[in-house]
Design a protein around this motif. Structure first.
Motif, PDB file in Angstrom:
ATOM      1  N   ASN A   7      74.792  72.799  81.261  1.00  0.00           N
ATOM      2  CA  ASN A   7      74.854  71.341  81.396  1.00  0.00           C
ATOM      3  C   ASN A   7      73.529  70.756  81.885  1.00  0.00           C
ATOM      4  N   ALA A   8      72.856  71.452  82.781  1.00  0.00           N
ATOM      5  CA  ALA A   8      71.570  70.976  83.281  1.00  0.00           C
ATOM      6  C   ALA A   8      70.533  70.914  82.168  1.00  0.00           C
ATOM      7  N   ILE A   9      70.507  71.930  81.318  1.00  0.00           N
ATOM      8  CA  ILE A   9      69.550  71.959  80.206  1.00  0.00           C
ATOM      9  C   ILE A   9      69.851  70.837  79.230  1.00  0.00           C
ATOM     10  N   ILE A  10      71.116  70.676  78.887  1.00  0.00           N
ATOM     11  CA  ILE A  10      71.499  69.606  77.957  1.00  0.00           C
ATOM     12  C   ILE A  10      71.163  68.245  78.551  1.00  0.00           C
ATOM     13  N   HIS A  11      71.428  68.071  79.827  1.00  0.00           N
ATOM     14  CA  HIS A  11      71.109  66.803  80.494  1.00  0.00           C
ATOM     15  C   HIS A  11      69.605  66.513  80.439  1.00  0.00           C
ATOM     16  N   ASN A  12      68.793  67.555  80.622  1.00  0.00           N
ATOM     17  CA  ASN A  12      67.329  67.379  80.648  1.00  0.00           C
ATOM     18  C   ASN A  12      66.747  66.960  79.303  1.00  0.00           C
ATOM     19  N   VAL A  13      67.404  67.297  78.217  1.00  0.00           N
ATOM     20  CA  VAL A  13      66.857  66.957  76.901  1.00  0.00           C
ATOM     21  C   VAL A  13      67.658  65.879  76.169  1.00  0.00           C
ATOM     22  N   SER A  14      68.768  65.482  76.736  1.00  0.00           N
ATOM     23  CA  SER A  14      69.565  64.421  76.110  1.00  0.00           C
ATOM     24  C   SER A  14      68.742  63.153  76.001  1.00  0.00           C
ATOM     25  N   GLY A  15      68.791  62.543  74.837  1.00  0.00           N
ATOM     26  CA  GLY A  15      68.038  61.310  74.621  1.00  0.00           C
ATOM     27  C   GLY A  15      66.610  61.527  74.167  1.00  0.00           C
ATOM     28  N   ASN A  16      66.168  62.787  74.102  1.00  0.00           N
ATOM     29  CA  ASN A  16      64.815  63.065  73.623  1.00  0.00           C
ATOM     30  C   ASN A  16      64.717  62.794  72.127  1.00  0.00           C
ATOM     31  N   THR A  17      63.543  62.403  71.700  1.00  0.00           N
ATOM     32  CA  THR A  17      63.285  62.215  70.277  1.00  0.00           C
ATOM     33  C   THR A  17      63.118  63.580  69.613  1.00  0.00           C
ATOM     34  N   GLN A  18      63.104  63.588  68.286  1.00  0.00           N
ATOM     35  CA  GLN A  18      62.869  64.840  67.566  1.00  0.00           C
ATOM     36  C   GLN A  18      61.511  65.426  67.935  1.00  0.00           C
ATOM     37  N   GLN A  20      59.900  65.099  70.765  1.00  0.00           N
ATOM     38  CA  GLN A  20      59.991  65.669  72.113  1.00  0.00           C
ATOM     39  C   GLN A  20      60.749  66.991  72.100  1.00  0.00           C
ATOM     40  N   LEU A  21      61.817  67.047  71.315  1.00  0.00           N
ATOM     41  CA  LEU A  21      62.566  68.291  71.204  1.00  0.00           C
ATOM     42  C   LEU A  21      61.712  69.393  70.588  1.00  0.00           C
ATOM     43  N   GLU A  22      60.954  69.039  69.559  1.00  0.00           N
ATOM     44  CA  GLU A  22      60.062  70.024  68.939  1.00  0.00           C
ATOM     45  C   GLU A  22      59.024  70.507  69.948  1.00  0.00           C
ATOM     46  N   THR A  24      59.313  70.655  73.146  1.00  0.00           N
ATOM     47  CA  THR A  24      60.009  71.514  74.103  1.00  0.00           C
ATOM     48  C   THR A  24      60.185  72.912  73.539  1.00  0.00           C
ATOM     49  N   ILE A  25      60.619  72.992  72.287  1.00  0.00           N
ATOM     50  CA  ILE A  25      60.852  74.290  71.646  1.00  0.00           C
ATOM     51  C   ILE A  25      59.545  75.049  71.457  1.00  0.00           C
ATOM     52  N   VAL A  26      58.535  74.379  70.921  1.00  0.00           N
ATOM     53  CA  VAL A  26      57.245  75.032  70.675  1.00  0.00           C
ATOM     54  C   VAL A  26      56.630  75.505  71.989  1.00  0.00           C
ATOM     55  N   ASP A  27      56.701  74.683  73.016  1.00  0.00           N
ATOM     56  CA  ASP A  27      56.157  75.056  74.322  1.00  0.00           C
ATOM     57  C   ASP A  27      56.884  76.272  74.884  1.00  0.00           C
ATOM     58  N   ALA A  28      58.209  76.278  74.783  1.00  0.00           N
ATOM     59  CA  ALA A  28      58.986  77.402  75.308  1.00  0.00           C
ATOM     60  C   ALA A  28      58.647  78.695  74.581  1.00  0.00           C
ATOM     61  N   ILE A  29      58.456  78.610  73.273  1.00  0.00           N
ATOM     62  CA  ILE A  29      58.134  79.812  72.495  1.00  0.00           C
ATOM     63  C   ILE A  29      56.699  80.260  72.745  1.00  0.00           C
ATOM     64  N   SER A  30      55.780  79.308  72.785  1.00  0.00           N
ATOM     65  CA  SER A  30      54.360  79.673  72.902  1.00  0.00           C
ATOM     66  C   SER A  30      54.005  80.250  74.270  1.00  0.00           C
ATOM     67  N   THR A  31      54.718  79.848  75.313  1.00  0.00           N
ATOM     68  CA  THR A  31      54.412  80.395  76.637  1.00  0.00           C
ATOM     69  C   THR A  31      54.877  81.838  76.755  1.00  0.00           C
ATOM     70  N   GLY A  32      55.914  82.182  76.007  1.00  0.00           N
ATOM     71  CA  GLY A  32      56.413  83.554  76.034  1.00  0.00           C
ATOM     72  C   GLY A  32      57.064  83.945  77.349  1.00  0.00           C
ATOM     73  N   GLU A  33      57.375  82.954  78.187  1.00  0.00           N
ATOM     74  CA  GLU A  33      57.985  83.248  79.478  1.00  0.00           C
ATOM     75  C   GLU A  33      59.485  83.470  79.321  1.00  0.00           C
TER      76      GLU A  33
END
Length: 69
Positions: A7-18, A20-22, A24-33
């Motif tokens: 729920n916290a993750i969904i809340h943090n990205v709710s209302g984001n544009t496409q 912004q979502l992209e 978020t996804i690219v950043d999460a993948i590129s950091t490799g954390e």
């Protein structure tokens, strides 16, 4: 403290544009954390739950092909 991560993750990205979502996804993948993996999992769950059967088959085919590399 009872924190519902999903729920916290969904809340943090709710209302984001496409875009912004992209980002978020690219950043999460590129950091490799590894700490980003639960967030990506939640986003995938949302995608999966809102996809048609045909879209799910396409995702599974892409996943299978990606894992064969």
């Amino acid at each position: 403290m009872n924190l519902n991560l999903r729920n916290a993750i969904i809340h943090n990205v709710s209302g984001n544009t496409q875009a912004q979502l992209e980002d978020t996804i690219v950043d999460a993948i590129s950091t490799g954390e590894e700490k980003m993996l639960p967030g990506l999992g939640v986003l995938f769950e949302v995608i999966w739950n809102h996809s048609s059967e045909q879209d799910k088959q396409e995702m599974l085919s892409a996943l299978e092909a990606g894992l064969k590399k």
